[in-house]
Design a protein around this motif. Structure first.
Motif, mmCIF file in Angstrom:
data_model
loop_
_atom_site.group_PDB
_atom_site.id
_atom_site.type_symbol
_atom_site.label_atom_id
_atom_site.label_comp_id
_atom_site.label_asym_id
_atom_site.label_seq_id
_atom_site.Cartn_x
_atom_site.Cartn_y
_atom_site.Cartn_z
ATOM 1 N N ARG A 36 0.890 -0.950 -0.196
ATOM 2 C CA ARG A 36 0.281 -0.073 -0.204
ATOM 3 C C ARG A 36 0.928 1.051 -0.400
ATOM 4 N N ALA A 37 0.485 2.166 -1.345
ATOM 5 C CA ALA A 37 1.757 3.594 -1.268
ATOM 6 C C ALA A 37 1.265 4.337 -0.739
ATOM 7 N N CYS A 38 1.388 5.329 0.237
ATOM 8 C CA CYS A 38 0.534 6.216 1.012
ATOM 9 C C CYS A 38 1.758 7.382 0.019
ATOM 10 N N TYR A 39 0.796 8.348 -0.196
ATOM 11 C CA TYR A 39 1.369 9.989 -0.678
ATOM 12 C C TYR A 39 0.771 10.701 0.776
ATOM 13 N N LEU A 40 1.512 11.832 0.431
ATOM 14 C CA LEU A 40 1.167 13.243 1.431
ATOM 15 C C LEU A 40 1.741 13.988 0.832
ATOM 16 N N PHE A 41 1.028 15.054 1.172
ATOM 17 C CA PHE A 41 1.567 16.364 0.268
ATOM 18 C C PHE A 41 2.584 16.434 -1.612
ATOM 19 N N GLY A 42 1.778 15.704 -2.396
ATOM 20 C CA GLY A 42 2.044 15.236 -3.586
ATOM 21 C C GLY A 42 3.550 14.436 -3.200
ATOM 22 N N ARG A 43 4.137 13.606 -2.501
ATOM 23 C CA ARG A 43 4.651 12.766 -2.570
ATOM 24 C C ARG A 43 4.411 11.183 -1.415
ATOM 25 N N LEU A 44 4.910 10.872 -2.301
ATOM 26 C CA LEU A 44 4.937 8.472 -2.347
ATOM 27 C C LEU A 44 6.125 9.157 -1.119
ATOM 28 N N VAL A 45 5.410 8.745 0.122
ATOM 29 C CA VAL A 45 5.838 9.266 1.984
ATOM 30 C C VAL A 45 6.270 7.417 2.388
ATOM 31 N N LEU A 46 5.678 7.268 1.590
ATOM 32 C CA LEU A 46 5.562 5.360 2.776
ATOM 33 C C LEU A 46 4.539 4.700 2.386
ATOM 34 N N VAL A 47 6.120 2.946 2.237
ATOM 35 C CA VAL A 47 4.748 2.193 1.294
ATOM 36 C C VAL A 47 4.941 0.968 2.803
ATOM 37 N N LEU A 48 3.625 0.808 2.840
ATOM 38 C CA LEU A 48 2.924 -0.658 3.958
ATOM 39 C C LEU A 48 3.035 -1.637 3.850
#
Length: 143
Positions: A36-48
């Protein structure tokens, strides 16, 4: 649960990690390679990731120039053994919950060391006009 495109998906075993940031208007979540890819502020910030080692924990997308400062500040992080351009927080470590929470708190503050802009750095001609390598010959009347 719903993805960013409105389709439903099963809850991820590590989704609790990002609960503090899911209400942020820029938050976006997508499936990516069984993770699961998590984006915040237009950036990919974490991958679960919960697919077994070395894909069992949090992948932390970042540029290599940020590795040293992040590894110093977060000693639980390691360079991912397969995807060396990113850092990794293995779920097997003793204080995974605490370390994951500290990372997400920092990500929520828009720390520029965390995250990569999707598509940036990709090789190819995605944003450049294409130039044909040779002229296409057409039969008379097909011009």
């Amino acid at each position: 649960m719903f993805r960013s495109d409105g389709e439903s998906f099963e809850p991820h075993s590590l989704r609790w990690v990002v609960e503090p940031i899911i209400e942020e208007p820029s938050y976006l979540e997508k499936s990516m390679f069984g993770c699961r890819a998590c984006y915040l502020f237009g950036r990919l910030v974490l991958v679960l990731a919960d697919r077994g080692e070395p894909w069992q924990g949090l992948l932390v997308p970042t540029d290599r120039g940020s590795h040293d400062s992040l590894l110093q500040e977060y000693p639980e992080l390691v360079v991912h053994p397969v995807l060396g351009k990113w850092l990794y927080l293995p779920e097997r470590i003793e204080d995974f919950e605490g370390a994951a929470s500290r990372l997400v708190e920092r990500i929520a503050l828009d720390d520029p060391r965390f995250g990569v802009v999707p598509g940036a750095g990709r090789r190819g001609k995605r944003n450049t006009p294409s130039v044909p390598s040779k002229k296409i010959r057409r039969a008379p009347g097909q011009e």
